[in-house]
Motif scaffolding. Sequence first.
Motif, short mmCIF file in Angstrom:
data_model
loop_
_atom_site.label_atom_id
_atom_site.label_comp_id
_atom_site.label_asym_id
_atom_site.label_seq_id
_atom_site.Cartn_x
_atom_site.Cartn_y
_atom_site.Cartn_z
N ASN A 114 10.95 -6.68 2.17
CA ASN A 114 11.67 -6.24 3.63
C ASN A 114 10.48 -5.55 4.14
O ASN A 114 10.69 -5.06 5.34
CB ASN A 114 12.99 -5.42 3.49
CG ASN A 114 12.86 -4.22 2.68
OD1 ASN A 114 11.72 -3.77 2.45
ND2 ASN A 114 14.22 -3.47 2.52
N VAL A 115 9.48 -5.39 3.86
CA VAL A 115 8.15 -4.77 4.53
C VAL A 115 7.17 -5.75 4.68
O VAL A 115 6.42 -6.33 3.47
CB VAL A 115 7.71 -3.62 3.82
CG1 VAL A 115 6.55 -2.70 4.40
CG2 VAL A 115 8.89 -2.46 3.82
N THR A 167 0.90 -2.67 6.59
CA THR A 167 -0.81 -2.09 6.77
C THR A 167 -0.35 -0.58 7.32
O THR A 167 -1.13 0.00 6.71
CB THR A 167 -1.26 -2.92 7.75
OG1 THR A 167 -1.37 -4.36 7.64
CG2 THR A 167 -2.90 -2.49 8.05
N GLY A 168 0.39 -0.35 8.10
CA GLY A 168 0.55 1.02 8.57
C GLY A 168 1.02 2.07 7.48
O GLY A 168 0.53 3.12 7.37
N LEU A 171 2.77 4.68 0.19
CA LEU A 171 1.90 3.71 -0.33
C LEU A 171 2.75 2.76 -1.19
O LEU A 171 2.12 1.62 -1.49
CB LEU A 171 0.61 4.45 -1.08
CG LEU A 171 -0.47 3.79 -1.84
CD1 LEU A 171 -1.16 3.11 -0.70
CD2 LEU A 171 -1.27 4.85 -2.54
N VAL A 172 3.40 3.28 -1.95
CA VAL A 172 4.41 2.58 -2.80
C VAL A 172 5.12 1.19 -2.23
O VAL A 172 5.08 0.06 -2.28
CB VAL A 172 5.29 3.10 -3.85
CG1 VAL A 172 6.15 2.50 -4.58
CG2 VAL A 172 4.36 4.08 -4.90
N THR A 173 5.61 1.94 -1.06
CA THR A 173 6.48 0.72 -0.38
C THR A 173 5.62 -0.09 0.32
O THR A 173 6.19 -1.50 0.69
CB THR A 173 7.67 1.58 0.76
OG1 THR A 173 6.67 2.55 1.49
CG2 THR A 173 8.73 2.51 0.07
N GLY A 174 4.52 0.20 0.77
CA GLY A 174 3.77 -0.65 1.39
C GLY A 174 3.11 -1.47 0.45
O GLY A 174 2.82 -2.88 0.84
N ALA A 207 18.93 -0.72 3.36
CA ALA A 207 20.24 0.15 3.62
C ALA A 207 20.38 -0.03 5.25
O ALA A 207 21.54 -0.30 5.44
CB ALA A 207 20.06 1.71 3.27
N ALA A 208 19.30 0.15 5.82
CA ALA A 208 19.55 -0.16 7.40
C ALA A 208 19.58 -1.52 7.87
O ALA A 208 19.81 -1.84 9.19
CB ALA A 208 18.44 0.56 7.99
N GLY A 209 19.18 -2.46 6.84
CA GLY A 209 19.23 -3.76 7.32
C GLY A 209 17.97 -4.40 8.13
O GLY A 209 17.97 -5.27 8.82
N ILE A 210 16.96 -3.75 7.98
CA ILE A 210 15.51 -4.02 8.57
C ILE A 210 14.78 -4.75 7.82
O ILE A 210 14.58 -4.50 6.57
CB ILE A 210 14.92 -2.52 9.00
CG1 ILE A 210 15.86 -1.71 9.86
CG2 ILE A 210 13.52 -2.80 9.51
CD1 ILE A 210 15.07 -0.13 10.07
N ASP A 211 14.18 -5.82 8.64
CA ASP A 211 13.34 -6.70 7.65
C ASP A 211 12.19 -6.87 8.52
O ASP A 211 12.22 -7.60 9.91
CB ASP A 211 13.97 -8.07 7.40
CG ASP A 211 13.38 -8.83 6.37
OD1 ASP A 211 11.94 -8.42 5.96
OD2 ASP A 211 13.67 -9.90 6.01
N THR A 212 10.87 -6.35 8.20
CA THR A 212 9.76 -6.85 9.02
C THR A 212 8.84 -7.84 8.32
O THR A 212 7.62 -7.84 8.85
CB THR A 212 8.94 -5.45 9.05
OG1 THR A 212 8.61 -4.87 7.81
CG2 THR A 212 9.89 -4.28 9.84
N THR A 213 9.38 -8.42 7.51
CA THR A 213 8.46 -9.53 6.87
C THR A 213 8.52 -11.03 8.04
O THR A 213 9.61 -10.75 8.57
CB THR A 213 8.88 -10.18 5.69
OG1 THR A 213 10.22 -10.64 5.47
CG2 THR A 213 8.64 -9.06 4.61
N GLU A 214 7.52 -11.55 7.88
CA GLU A 214 7.34 -12.71 8.77
C GLU A 214 8.10 -13.92 8.26
O GLU A 214 8.34 -14.35 7.06
CB GLU A 214 6.00 -13.07 9.05
CG GLU A 214 5.41 -12.08 10.06
CD GLU A 214 4.21 -11.37 9.64
OE1 GLU A 214 4.10 -10.40 10.33
OE2 GLU A 214 3.56 -11.71 8.67
#
Length: 103
Positions: free
Chosen positions: A37-38, A44-45, A83-86, A96-103
């Motif tokens: 989901n990242v 990158t950030g 670093l690990v989540t990236g 948990a928040a339902g956020i998905d930043t993958t393309e």
Amino acid sequence: MLRVSTQWIRHTDIPRYWEKYTISRALRDPEAHMDKNVGGIDRTGRIVVGIVIAIAGIAALTGYWTAGAVIGGVALVIGAILLVTGTTQKCPINEAAGIDTTE
């Protein structure tokens, strides 16, 4: 007198409710894995900021930066988490928040 059993416990003796917490279940069950989901600029950030914050934390812990040991430890932990989540592209907070930043 206390009697001690010398019989080994088999893995089948472990109660079923405990299986959801074992690593082997996560490896067997694809539904148990967290989806990616990242991605994109978020990934990158996280990697860049994580590296910078981790280096700042190490600098504070070793005395090169006079921020203090507590600040250095917190910075090191936050940098490692970013670093690990990236790098793994999986964030439990995004999940948990339902956020998905993958393309």
